[in-house]
Design a protein around this motif. Structure first.
Motif, PDB file in Angstrom:
ATOM      1  N   LEU A 281       0.852  -1.297   0.549  1.00 44.24           N
ATOM      2  CA  LEU A 281      -0.347   0.044  -0.370  1.00 44.24           C
ATOM      3  C   LEU A 281       0.829   0.528   0.039  1.00 44.24           C
ATOM      4  O   LEU A 281       1.513   1.250   1.109  1.00 44.24           O
ATOM      5  CB  LEU A 281      -1.098  -0.415   0.917  1.00 44.24           C
ATOM      6  N   LYS A 282       0.315   2.288  -0.876  1.00 44.77           N
ATOM      7  CA  LYS A 282       0.947   3.338  -0.774  1.00 44.77           C
ATOM      8  C   LYS A 282       0.342   4.634  -0.956  1.00 44.77           C
ATOM      9  O   LYS A 282      -0.448   4.515  -1.186  1.00 44.77           O
ATOM     10  CB  LYS A 282       2.014   3.389  -2.490  1.00 44.77           C
ATOM     11  N   LEU A 283       1.151   5.190   0.038  1.00 41.87           N
ATOM     12  CA  LEU A 283       0.274   6.847   0.318  1.00 41.87           C
ATOM     13  C   LEU A 283       0.788   7.830  -0.012  1.00 41.87           C
ATOM     14  O   LEU A 283       2.067   7.657   0.642  1.00 41.87           O
ATOM     15  CB  LEU A 283      -0.727   6.738   1.587  1.00 41.87           C
ATOM     16  N   ILE A 284       0.947   8.632  -0.763  1.00 44.66           N
ATOM     17  CA  ILE A 284       1.383  10.037  -0.877  1.00 44.66           C
ATOM     18  C   ILE A 284       3.510   9.508  -1.604  1.00 44.66           C
ATOM     19  O   ILE A 284       3.972   9.139  -0.978  1.00 44.66           O
ATOM     20  CB  ILE A 284       1.276  11.174  -0.076  1.00 44.66           C
ATOM     21  N   GLY A 285       2.957   7.838  -2.022  1.00 40.15           N
ATOM     22  CA  GLY A 285       4.255   7.898  -2.334  1.00 40.15           C
ATOM     23  C   GLY A 285       5.201   7.763  -1.427  1.00 40.15           C
ATOM     24  O   GLY A 285       6.146   6.384  -1.901  1.00 40.15           O
ATOM     25  N   ALA A 286       4.779   6.525  -0.619  1.00 41.15           N
ATOM     26  CA  ALA A 286       5.009   6.416   0.910  1.00 41.15           C
ATOM     27  C   ALA A 286       4.447   4.841   1.010  1.00 41.15           C
ATOM     28  O   ALA A 286       3.304   4.418   1.138  1.00 41.15           O
ATOM     29  CB  ALA A 286       5.165   7.192   1.691  1.00 41.15           C
ATOM     30  N   ASP A 287       6.000   3.842   1.014  1.00 36.31           N
ATOM     31  CA  ASP A 287       5.139   2.668   1.397  1.00 36.31           C
ATOM     32  C   ASP A 287       4.154   2.474   3.037  1.00 36.31           C
ATOM     33  O   ASP A 287       5.167   1.887   3.787  1.00 36.31           O
ATOM     34  CB  ASP A 287       6.372   1.007   0.861  1.00 36.31           C
ATOM     35  N   LEU A 288       3.189   1.939   3.048  1.00 37.17           N
ATOM     36  CA  LEU A 288       2.493   2.007   4.390  1.00 37.17           C
ATOM     37  C   LEU A 288       3.156   0.706   4.849  1.00 37.17           C
ATOM     38  O   LEU A 288       2.959   0.649   6.266  1.00 37.17           O
ATOM     39  CB  LEU A 288       1.186   1.777   4.408  1.00 37.17           C
ATOM     40  N   MET A 289       3.250  -0.349   4.120  1.00 33.27           N
ATOM     41  CA  MET A 289       3.702  -1.998   5.010  1.00 33.27           C
ATOM     42  C   MET A 289       5.155  -1.889   5.169  1.00 33.27           C
ATOM     43  O   MET A 289       5.284  -3.132   6.110  1.00 33.27           O
ATOM     44  CB  MET A 289       3.620  -3.148   3.601  1.00 33.27           C
ATOM     45  N   SER A 290       5.743  -0.635   4.734  1.00 33.84           N
ATOM     46  CA  SER A 290       7.196  -0.561   6.201  1.00 33.84           C
ATOM     47  C   SER A 290       6.911  -0.268   6.979  1.00 33.84           C
ATOM     48  O   SER A 290       8.197  -0.090   7.876  1.00 33.84           O
ATOM     49  CB  SER A 290       7.969   0.309   5.394  1.00 33.84           C
ATOM     50  N   ILE A 291       5.275   0.821   8.357  1.00 41.06           N
ATOM     51  CA  ILE A 291       5.800   0.783   8.625  1.00 41.06           C
ATOM     52  C   ILE A 291       5.964  -0.292   9.779  1.00 41.06           C
ATOM     53  O   ILE A 291       5.167  -1.351   9.788  1.00 41.06           O
ATOM     54  CB  ILE A 291       4.141   1.731   9.415  1.00 41.06           C
ATOM     55  N   PRO A 292       6.714  -0.649  11.254  1.00 37.30           N
ATOM     56  CA  PRO A 292       6.679  -1.804  12.197  1.00 37.30           C
ATOM     57  C   PRO A 292       5.529  -2.139  12.704  1.00 37.30           C
ATOM     58  O   PRO A 292       4.984  -1.531  12.752  1.00 37.30           O
ATOM     59  CB  PRO A 292       7.530  -1.265  13.221  1.00 37.30           C
ATOM     60  N   GLY A 293       5.567  -3.566  12.327  1.00 35.31           N
ATOM     61  CA  GLY A 293       4.169  -3.887  13.148  1.00 35.31           C
ATOM     62  C   GLY A 293       2.979  -3.963  12.048  1.00 35.31           C
ATOM     63  O   GLY A 293       1.848  -4.726  12.147  1.00 35.31           O
ATOM     64  N   LEU A 294       2.676  -3.372  11.000  1.00 36.69           N
ATOM     65  CA  LEU A 294       1.111  -2.785  10.203  1.00 36.69           C
ATOM     66  C   LEU A 294       1.681  -3.722   9.501  1.00 36.69           C
ATOM     67  O   LEU A 294       0.551  -4.607   9.118  1.00 36.69           O
ATOM     68  CB  LEU A 294       1.390  -1.425   9.857  1.00 36.69           C
TER      69      LEU A 294
END
Length: 525
Positions: free
Chosen positions: A209-222
């Protein structure tokens, strides 16, 4: 000086490129590395346990499990059709998702959610193998192993609290083991009424999942949280024995169930023609309902009578009153030789008022051709009393999910019922001279799936059902035109008490033959 420098520069560039290509070509072909070796190919059993653990998830199920069939042809079909399937699936998904989104977004204070881009990408899913189950019921069960590592591009435009944002889903992976059941099987295209889908295990779902170009799945634990949440939610809805039901057609229409009862009372005949040498006839009447596989109904024979009275009643199950026709033929009984036809006629059921007795007097005709001049000759008349009783809407069964459930039979005689005989298939039937079971040529394992309805005035507790498999010769001649491939006599007392029996019976006079027959006893209550 400037012109000379430019010319020398171009010349040096061209000479350098040519020299570089010549040297590279020479080095590529004449200076191969000497330490390259052919790969070692070893059987799987010789691999160490760690290597096997890495390889097993990638091995197709048809290799690991002999119950699964290899279906490369289906993967080829999906691959070729994928550009068209992509557009069709995306369009359908958007049409399904839009009303759901519109219903849910007010709960979360979201102004709008729209699809900016929706494509499944260029990589189609693959079926790693398929297992097919064979049952004695009217159903087909399949378990395909589904894997899809795709490159979809789904972009959602979300508007909330005056702000706009785009969420993009990429790199989708889905591994699932669904069970697909087609039932009930019906004799109308596409030959099944509903599709039931269940998951035999929790699916593996992975995506970015990308939001404003950032990968949300890289958030620890998400990443782990979302993955487990999706697995649990999907499993809660569709993990076996829960199912997703997809209706295809009305089962009642596809299975051609009876929708009413036709009561026929043969009253009398008038002024029949003389057929016997002594100046009389021995008439009887045959009744047949079109689009029905049941044998004709017959009255008794009235010997030496040109104005016979029968007053005999018959009940017939009606499946389609708009198209079915009641045909009747009057015959002169002969002790020796073939009975001689005295006349015929027919009545369309769509001309009968429902729940109202109608007495008809019809002229006997030579044929049903309106242009046949022989019909002008008088052959007598036949009087009938006809009553069509359609079932009430609430009495017609709507749900056919449970194949073990016996339906009601409204409109049957008081104290009686409807005996339903479904001839499914036979196995290992073989004749001495030919093996051509009814309507199926040269087949030792015929499959019919034909259904017959018998209206009875009382339960057949002391009766037997005689079922015989016959073979008809395809050759022209008098030698062995018909041959019995075996028979069975079934006591009907069990089906009256149990309401439904679906069993295989050994055929008598057959070395190894069996026949599968389903019996149902339906009553009004």
């Amino acid at each position: 000086m400037g012109v000379l420098s430019t010319l020398l520069g171009f010349t040096g560039f061209g000479a350098g490129v040519a020299a570089g290509m010549a040297i590279g070509y020479f080095l590529f072909f004449y200076f191969q590395p000497s330490d390259v070796q052919d790969p070692v190919i070893r059987p799987l059993v010789e691999r160490d346990s760690q290597s096997l653990q890495q390889l097993l998830p990638e091995i197709p199920l048809w290799v690991k499990n002999p119950d699964y069939d290899r279906i490369d042809w289906l993967n080829k079909f999906i691959e070729y059709m994928w550009p068209y399937l992509d557009k069709a699936i995306c369009k359908t998904a958007i049409n399904i998702a839009k009303p759901i989104i519109a219903e849910q977004i007010p709960k979360y204070k979201i102004d709008s959610i729209e699809f900016k881009t929706f494509t499944l990408g260029s990589l189609p899913p693959t079926i790693q193998g398929m297992k097919v189950y064979i049952t004695d019921e009217k159903e087909l069960i399949m378990e395909p192993s589904f894997k899809w590592a795709g490159n979809p591009n789904v972009i959602l435009a979300v508007k909330a609290f005056g702000l706009k944002a785009s969420i993009q889903m990429v790199d989708l992976q889905i591994f699932a083991l669904p069970r697909i059941t087609l039932k009930p099987l019906v004799p109308s295209f596409p030959c099944f009424a509903k599709i039931y889908v269940s998951l035999m295990a929790k699916p593996h779902v992975d995506f970015g999942l990308k939001l404003i170009g950032a990968d949300l799945m890289s958030i620890p634990g998400l990443y782990r949280f979302i993955q487990e949440l999706i697995k649990d939610q999907v499993a809660a809805m569709y993990l076996w024995p829960r199912t997703l039901e997809v209706p295809i057609m009305d089962p009642a229409t596809g299975m051609q169930k009876p929708v009413g009862i036709l009561h026929v009372k043969v009253l009398r005949a008038i002024n029949l023609r003389k057929k016997d040498l002594l100046g009389a006839s021995d008439p009887y009447v045959k009744l047949k309902l079109t689009e029905s596989k049941l044998p004709s109904k017959k009255t008794t024979v009235k010997h030496g009578n040109l104005n016979p009275e029968w007053n005999e009643e018959f009940n017939m199950a009606v499946k389609n009153p708009a198209t079915q026709v009641l045909q009747f033929h009057v015959y002169d009984f002969e002790k020796v030789g073939k009975d001689e036809e005295m006349g015929m006629n027919a009545v369309s059921l769509n001309t009968l008022p429902p729940d109202e007795a109608k007495v008809v007097t019809l002229d006997l005709l030579k044929s049903m051709d309106p242009n046949d001049v022989r019909n002008e000759k008088s052959r007598g008349q036949l009087m009938l009393e006809l009553t069509y009783k359609p079932f009430k809407e609430e009495d017609i069964p709507k749900d056919f999910e449970d194949s073990h459930k016996v339906e009601k039979a409204p409109g049957v005689p008081v104290g009686g019922g409807m005996l339903v005989v479904i001839v499914h298939e036979a196995q290992d039937v073989e004749g001495k001279h030919h093996t051509n079971p009814y309507q199926i040529k040269k087949n030792r394992d015929p499959r019919w799936e034909e259904e017959f309805h018998f209206l009875l005035d009382e339960p057949p507790t002391n009766n037997k059902l005689h079922v015989e498999v016959e073979s008809t010769s395809t050759r022209i001649g008098l030698l062995h035109p018909k041959e019995s491939l075996g028979y069975v006599d079934i006591n009907l007392s069990d089906v009256v008490s149990n309401k439904r029996i679906n069993s295989k019976y050994n055929l008598i006079d057959s070395p190894n033959g069996q026949i599968q027959i389903e019996l149902q006893w339906r009553t009004a209550s």
